[in-house]
Write a protein that holds these residues in place. Structure first.
Motif: not given
Ligand code: FES
Ligand code: FES
Lengths: 179, 805
Positions: A42-46, A48-53, A63-65
């Motif tokens: 989780q890099g942003c939870d919204k 924006d960052c792609g860490a949760c891909t 996956s965070c959205i």
């Molecule tokens: S946590 Fe950043 S896009 Fe999902």
């Protein structure tokens, strides 16, 4: 005080699994907090960052959205799912070999996004790779070695193809609906 | 601050190179390097690629609670009353904490402790932490903090540093002796008036460097457990576990031996995790109060408010040059916007001046830097701490002067090259210096001679140079103990475990420690394991800042491993009845130099040594020699070795839209011996990337209420894969006499010249001098318009009148 949970029948990394989680939980929350698949970050939870891909039916998905409930009926593959009894995914190897990993926090999402790209375009060009990774932020590398790692995997794929299809290691995402 | 004595003669002898501090020279321990300098994988590469690597937020403990922080909605206010009763009564809440329970002041710099874990009497920026809650889950904790009632009395807020400097009626820190000034440094070296008088050209301009954020992809996160044995364990995403340990003891009023600080895998830092942060204290305090483990994970928004990013600086620079291109004098006056707290500000204020005296020889130099408090998120150290901003101003002025003197910008830098083994005007000892080779490399790689000034209107090339420290001998809290330490343990199986206090923040310090120990002991890297950044297990290291780790921990690792190497060689030699120097260790074996068929495995060699000696284990350490100018502050910025960088950027300016694109950035960096070239290239590329983002995309700013303008990664735009130039990294190896095998830093230096190189390239492209960052399309268009107005559309580089002020 906790919200009522729903029972979700998910399909994660090659196996069905039932998970109880609050209805508003995201797929990322369920993966990390219920299934202990902490590879997805989780890099942003919204969004924006792609860490949760992760992969959903072979396509890159944030996956965070994504509500966990929306993953029902789909095949989810996380970074952990790219490791099979045959070993590491080619991209996991080339990211390591090329020195594409610094802090590594973006890498699970990055590798998964690259996997989705190569599954669709095994001979992706640098321009196509750049585009496929555009929603995955990396703050460490300047992307140079990430592009090189993906290109290395492309070259390895071509070489394997010349050597015969048997030489090509199956990837976990190949179990999804390839497009 | 008094004026300093001018530094001594430039040909000062370099006695300290041979000082008693332990360094081992650039040679390999054996016949040749087997690991060092090779393109190796990282020791944790596979774990990171598979998602196995555990970062702090990946840890969970039984019964763990989740913490949330209540933050100030006001930029400046007095706290009249805090009522936490309703929050405490909420089902699922286990504990609430306010500032009054942790009154001890802390700060990473021991002279300026002006923070408390939670605000007590006053809040000083929007986002200042006020209270914290631990609850059964994040949602309950979030609900609970909404139930905390805080009554504020609003105070006038100051956002403009110039206003903060002038106002005596509004004080952000009442106890501060100098109004809103947090630090002021004035230093003068040589006779500037005389130097300007004999200058043929002088330029004088105002420059502005905006605030930028680190934006690591992992936000701050901390997990605390208070065991029934009375031990508090804190896992934290920090790059300074040792200072966190010290400050925790102070703020929690716990004896330091009762505290254990562990830094798990870290998801990027860049200086942003160099302070102790509120969540570390709150997690610990709440774990102690509730007797349950407590985790705090900052949201991305909180990360932006916690900040400690690059200080905005308003810089007035005046520089002189003779007509043959020799710099005569540099005079700067810098106003630094510190935000709400001191953080590393004392050092920042020095670095804004002290780190500018190379790679160009400055015969005379003066700087006057003043850092002031404002009601904004606190600034701190970001990659290239304090010196990235003035470097921009200086390198642009050098290009302006070169243009006036009619000298090519690379050539003018060559003419001013200070050389190796010299002393700077502010008394810093320079050892190895490969800046001239860096210039050569970027000149060739970019096709400079054939292309500069010939690409046509709208396209251009620009150059800049810089230097940076490889650690500093100013050690934050004064003590005579080593700055870095390593312990080595040997297992009979042939496994060697290296205990390193250093924080691997992605730069690869664990890998480098393993490479060095493997090299020294002639082992395979796979047989060396590194345990790092755990205060119970590892010797103290001061942290990942000031680009100190490879240099200092590297030397400590050589020191520890060489002791062991010597023991093994002696034991095996005795076993074989030969002289110790005949025993070579390489590739996982010990063998006889004169009879190479005689070989045993490393494991066997260790067993022989253990049998003949005792349980095996060694320690090593490193401390800096005494360095620095003989004046107050002269040790700040004094480094055992400096790295050097040259950069050429290529730009394309769209004069219709004001959009500047950067197809290429060539960076050549002198890092001494590249112990791990892949990692060095990664640092060079990552630095250039970060500099590029600061030029065009990033801006950490607040609106007129002090509210962060863009506290998320959608609006605070860091470069994506689509935005980035092609980064071309090259390595220059000027072997340093004191670095580990001759190595120097690589993590921060290469960022510096990126920004002025782009500014200079924009001038080459269309004749405008941009002086205020970031270079938005609007500023580019305004400068182009001003240029047209001034010269009726005169051509490329006709005058300096196009400056965008
Ligand atoms: S946590 Fe950043 S896009 Fe999902
Ligand atoms: S490797 Fe650190 S964010 Fe990509």
């Amino acid at each position: 005080m906790t919200v009522e949970s729903k029972l979700l029948r998910l399909h994660v990394n090659g196996a069905p699994i039932d998970v109880a989680a609050p209805a508003h939980w995201t797929l990322l929350e369920v993966l990390r907090y219920r299934l202990l698949l902490t590879g997805s970050k989780q890099g942003c939870d919204k969004g924006d960052c792609g860490a949760c891909t992760v992969l959903m039916d072979g396509r890159a998905r944030l996956s965070c959205i994504t509500l966990a409930a929306d993953a029902v009926g789909h095949r989810v593959t996380t970074i952990e799912g790219l490791v099979t009894s045959a070993g590491l995914d080619k991209l996991q190897q080339t990211f390591d070999e090329a020195g594409a990993l610094q802090c590594g926090f973006c890498q699970p999402g990055m590798i998964v996004a690259a996997r989705a790209c190569l599954d669709r375009k095994p001979e992706a060009t640098r321009a196509e790779i750049k585009e496929a990774l555009a929603s995955n932020l990396c703050r460490c590398t300047g992307y140079t070695k990430i592009f090189e790692a993906v290109e290395q995997a492309v070259r390895a794929g071509k070489a394997a193809h010349i050597g015969g299809p048997a030489a090509m290691a199956p990837t976990a995402s190949a179990t999804g609906v390839a497009r | 601050m008094s004026a300093a004595k001018p530094a001594g003669d430039r040909t000062d002898s370099l006695e300290h190179v041979r000082s008693p501090n332990r360094t081992f020279g650039p040679q390999p321990p054996g016949e040749r390097f087997e690991v060092i300098g090779k393109r190796m994988r990282k020791v944790d590469g596979a774990a990171k690629a598979t998602g196995e690597a555990l970062y702090t937020d990946d840890l969970a403990l039984p019964g763990m609670l989740h913490g949330k922080t209540l933050r100030s909605p006001h930029a400046h206010a007095r706290i009249k009353r805090i009522d936490t009763k309703k929050a405490e009564a909420l089902d699922g809440v286990f504990g609430v904490v306010t500032g009054a329970e942790m009154p001890a002041r802390f700060g990473v710099i021991p002279w300026t402790p002006d923070e408390t874990a939670l605000c007590i009497d006053k809040v000083r920026f929007i986002g200042d932490p006020v209270a914290a809650v631990a609850a059964v889950d994040e949602e309950t904790a979030e609900r609970a903090i909404q139930l905390i009632e805080v009554e504020y009395e609003l105070l006038p807020a100051l956002f403009d540093p110039a206003e903060a400097l002038a106002r005596k009626d509004v004080l952000i820190h009442e106890g501060n002796k100098h109004g809103n000034v947090t630090k002021e440094v004035k230093l003068e070296f040589g006779d500037l008036a005389a130097a300007f008088a004999k200058s043929d050209f002088i330029v004088e301009d105002d420059y502005f460097f905006h605030g930028t954020a680190h934006a690591p992809i992992e936000t701050h996160v901390a997990l605390a457990r208070f065991g029934s044995d009375g031990v508090l364990t804190l896992w934290s995403a920090t790059q300074i576990p040792h200072y966190v340990h010290r400050e925790l003891a102070k703020v929690l009023d716990l004896p330091a031996p009762q505290i254990r600080v562990i830094q798990p895998c870290l998801g990027g830092a860049f200086g942003g995790k160099s302070d102790p942060f509120s969540l570390e204290f709150c997690a610990a305090k709440l774990a102690m109060k509730t007797r349950r483990p407590v985790k705090f994970l900052y949201t991305r928004e909180e990360e932006f408010y916690a900040h400690r990013g690059r200080h905005p600086m308003a810089m007035h620079f005046k520089t002189g040059m003779t007509k043959d291109g020799k710099l005569t004098a540099v005079d700067s006056k810098i106003l630094i916007d510190g935000g709400a707290y001191s953080s590393f500000g004392l050092v920042t204020t020095y670095y804004a001046g002290q780190l500018l005296t190379g790679p160009h020889h400055l015969p005379t130099y003066r700087f006057h830097s003043t850092r002031v408090f404002t009601n904004k998120p606190p600034c701190g150290p970001k990659r290239g701490h304090g010196s990235v901003q003035p470097r921009f101003a200086l390198e642009v002025q050098i290009d302006r002067l070169a243009e006036k003197a009619g000298i090519d910008p690379i050539e003018v830098r060559r003419r001013n090259f200070q050389g190796a083994y010299t002393t700077t005007v502010n008394g810093q000892r320079v050892t190895s210096n490969g800046f001239d080779q860096c210039l050569n490399q970027v000149e060739v790689a970019s096709g400079w001679k054939a292309r500069r000034g010939k690409l046509g209107r709208g396209r251009g090339l620009g150059v800049a140079g810089s230097m940076y420290i490889s650690g500093t001998n100013y050690c934050i809290y004064p003590n005579d103990m080593p700055q870095a330490g390593i312990q080595i343990k040997v297992d009979r199986s042939g496994l060697v475990t290296v205990f390193s206090g250093a924080s691997d923040i992605g730069q690869g310090s664990n890998s480098v420690a393993a490479y060095i120990v493997a090299e020294e002991l002639g082992m395979r890297v796979e047989d060396v394991r590194v345990v790092a950044a755990d205060s119970d297990l590892c010797p103290v290291d001061l942290g990942a800042y000031s680009s100190r780790i490879t240099f200092m921990v590297g030397n400590a690792a050589i020191h520890a491993a060489r002791k062991l190497r010597t023991q093994v060689q002696a034991a095996v030699a005795a076993e074989w009845g030969i002289e110790a120097e005949r025993v070579l260790l390489a590739g996982g074996f010990a063998f006889d130099r004169d009879d190479r068929s005689k070989a045993i495995s490393s494991a066997k060699a260790f067993q022989i040594t253990e049998a003949r000696l005792e349980t095996l284990g060694t320690t090593g350490s490193y401390n800096t020699p005494n360095l620095g100018g003989d004046y107050r502050g002269g040790t700040i910025g004094a480094s055992p070795a400096y790295s050097y960088t040259a950069c050429v950027a290529e730009v394309e300016v769209d004069e219709e839209t004001g959009i500047v694109t950067v197809p290429h950035i060539w960076t050549a960096h002198d890092c001494g011996r590249a112990l791990a070239p892949v990692l060095v290239e990664g640092q060079i590329e990552g630095s250039a990337y970060m500099g590029f983002g600061e030029v065009f995309l990033e801006d950490h700013d607040v609106n007129r209420f002090g509210l962060h303008a863009r506290p998320n990664l959608l609006d605070y735009t860091i470069p994506t894969s689509m935005d980035c130039p092609e980064f071309h990294a090259s390595i220059v190896e000027s072997l340093d006499p004191e670095g580990p095998y001759g190595a120097k830093e690589a993590g921060e230096g290469p960022l510096h010249p990126t920004i002025p190189a782009i500014a200079n390239a924009i001038h080459d492209a269309c004749g405008i001098w941009l002086t205020k960052l970031p270079f938005t399309p609007a500023k580019v268009l305004a400068a182009l318009q001003a240029q047209k107005a001034a010269s009726g559309g005169a051509r490329n580089g006709a005058s300096g009148n196009g400056a965008a002020h």
